[in-house]
Design a protein around this motif. Sequence first.
Motif, mmCIF file in Angstrom:
data_model
loop_
_atom_site.group_PDB
_atom_site.id
_atom_site.type_symbol
_atom_site.label_atom_id
_atom_site.label_comp_id
_atom_site.label_asym_id
_atom_site.label_seq_id
_atom_site.Cartn_x
_atom_site.Cartn_y
_atom_site.Cartn_z
ATOM 1 N N GLU A 28 0.830 -1.211 0.000
ATOM 2 C CA GLU A 28 0.000 0.000 0.000
ATOM 3 C C GLU A 28 0.864 1.260 0.000
ATOM 4 O O GLU A 28 0.565 2.235 -0.707
ATOM 5 N N ASP A 84 3.572 5.654 -5.799
ATOM 6 C CA ASP A 84 3.394 5.665 -7.250
ATOM 7 C C ASP A 84 2.346 6.700 -7.656
ATOM 8 O O ASP A 84 2.514 7.427 -8.655
ATOM 9 N N GLU A 85 1.253 6.779 -6.893
ATOM 10 C CA GLU A 85 0.222 7.781 -7.182
ATOM 11 C C GLU A 85 0.762 9.202 -7.037
ATOM 12 O O GLU A 85 0.408 10.104 -7.808
ATOM 13 N N ALA A 86 1.663 9.410 -6.075
ATOM 14 C CA ALA A 86 2.169 10.756 -5.811
ATOM 15 C C ALA A 86 3.269 11.176 -6.780
ATOM 16 O O ALA A 86 3.355 12.350 -7.159
ATOM 17 N N TYR A 87 4.117 10.222 -7.197
ATOM 18 C CA TYR A 87 5.298 10.613 -7.964
ATOM 19 C C TYR A 87 5.347 10.004 -9.367
ATOM 20 O O TYR A 87 6.222 10.388 -10.149
ATOM 21 N N GLY A 88 4.450 9.075 -9.695
ATOM 22 C CA GLY A 88 4.495 8.456 -11.013
ATOM 23 C C GLY A 88 5.783 7.676 -11.222
ATOM 24 O O GLY A 88 6.623 8.037 -12.049
ATOM 25 N N SER A 136 8.818 5.038 -12.090
ATOM 26 C CA SER A 136 9.245 4.348 -13.313
ATOM 27 C C SER A 136 10.662 3.833 -13.105
ATOM 28 O O SER A 136 11.412 4.356 -12.273
ATOM 29 N N LEU A 163 2.331 1.739 -3.496
ATOM 30 C CA LEU A 163 1.304 2.179 -4.448
ATOM 31 C C LEU A 163 0.933 3.647 -4.213
ATOM 32 O O LEU A 163 0.670 4.381 -5.177
ATOM 33 N N LYS A 164 0.933 4.085 -2.966
ATOM 34 C CA LYS A 164 0.671 5.509 -2.690
ATOM 35 C C LYS A 164 1.795 6.387 -3.235
ATOM 36 O O LYS A 164 1.558 7.487 -3.755
ATOM 37 N N ALA A 221 -1.658 -4.203 -6.980
ATOM 38 C CA ALA A 221 -2.079 -3.252 -8.008
ATOM 39 C C ALA A 221 -3.142 -3.847 -8.915
ATOM 40 O O ALA A 221 -3.840 -3.119 -9.631
ATOM 41 N N ILE A 265 3.080 -2.845 -14.385
ATOM 42 C CA ILE A 265 3.550 -1.666 -13.665
ATOM 43 C C ILE A 265 4.871 -1.223 -14.299
ATOM 44 O O ILE A 265 5.644 -2.051 -14.793
#
Length: 406
Positions: free
Chosen positions: A263, A269-273, A275, A266-267, A317, A322
């Motif tokens: 979790e 990833d939502e905040a910073y994108g 890669s 994944l948070k 996810a 991803i």
Amino acid sequence: PMRLTAMARLCLDSFFRRKQYWLLVPFMLCSLLSFCFYEQMLVLSLALSLMLSGIYLLKGNRFSLWGLTVFVPVAAYAAITGYFAGLADGQLASRMQLVLPWDPAWQTSHLPRLIPQLKECFFRAGSEILTNGFERGLQIVFSQGLWLAILIPAAGVLTVLALRNSSDERPEGASHLAALFGVLAVLAPITPFFVIANPWVCLRSVLPSFLGLALLGDYLLRLVLKNRTALAAALMTVVFLICSVSELSDYRDVTQENQQIAEAILKADEAYGLSGRVGILDMDQVYTDEQNYLYHDHVMSAHASDWALTGLVRYHAGTPAIDYKPTPLPVNGEQQRYAWSKIQGFTGEYPFIFRYLRESNSMILLTVRQVDTGRWELYDESGTVHAAIIRDGDAYGIVELMTESG
């Protein structure tokens, strides 16, 4: 895999008794499916099938030679692994390579790596889990109000088994045959490790051999205790039940922690994108040092490796697609030394580097700056330095934590 192996042997035994050819189909299918879990199951299944066929051959059963159909799933497994052997790399590739006894490396490097692992799994592991597990299991049972869940089935086991008449359950010849089965069942599953190039032996790897150890234990109990074997088995069952409480508790806690970590990633990833490679600092490989036994990957967290952590994140996810690969770097204590190849990415090569804060289950984004030759510091947006990476010769580096994990 153990259940599949047992089902295969039941099908083969039923075939010998009932002479119905269709039983060979589930026998071969269950055998092949069990092989797909671990290579040890192949050797165990092969040994048990041939031993069972030999028993019926001695009895004059003309269908006993049909037990050789076990080589059909063996051949299918060889064809499958042979195909993928050319596609494998890394650790999987080493599992496809062999080191044979006449190879000089077999005696000089292979056996010295293998034997200590076998000793650890067969001797120390059992005693550690039994003693520590029983003590911790009792604490959990009584502290969490689970004593009735243990007491009621334990009383039932004690009553039923203690009342059994075990003095004349089987003839002496059958006991000796069971002991022979036990010896072969212990040795057969571990034989692949003597020739596999990467002999990584952990507890799940030797689990098939415990089938043979159980048979040998039963044989020895009958020799020593005679008609008291049922009572001894009942008492051991109660002890093992209590030990299992602590083991299952550790697995539950690790699973819950893995869910929280997924979790947090994944948070982020939502905040910073996210890669590419995502370095994550200060993720411990184990949930707690208090678990019954620490060795290899026993009750290891998913963040003990990048491939396991990536799989965990993909699962939570809900998609394998991803765009990043989380790469954990645990630090035990204030400093830890690593091969430079493992920590080089944390000097700024990874596009994203975080520090995981366990108590708040959050990720702090870090920036890297080189402050001296062979020294890098990782700091957050407020300027607080969280860690330093120090080059230690050509092949190694040291990770040093500058602040405590919050």
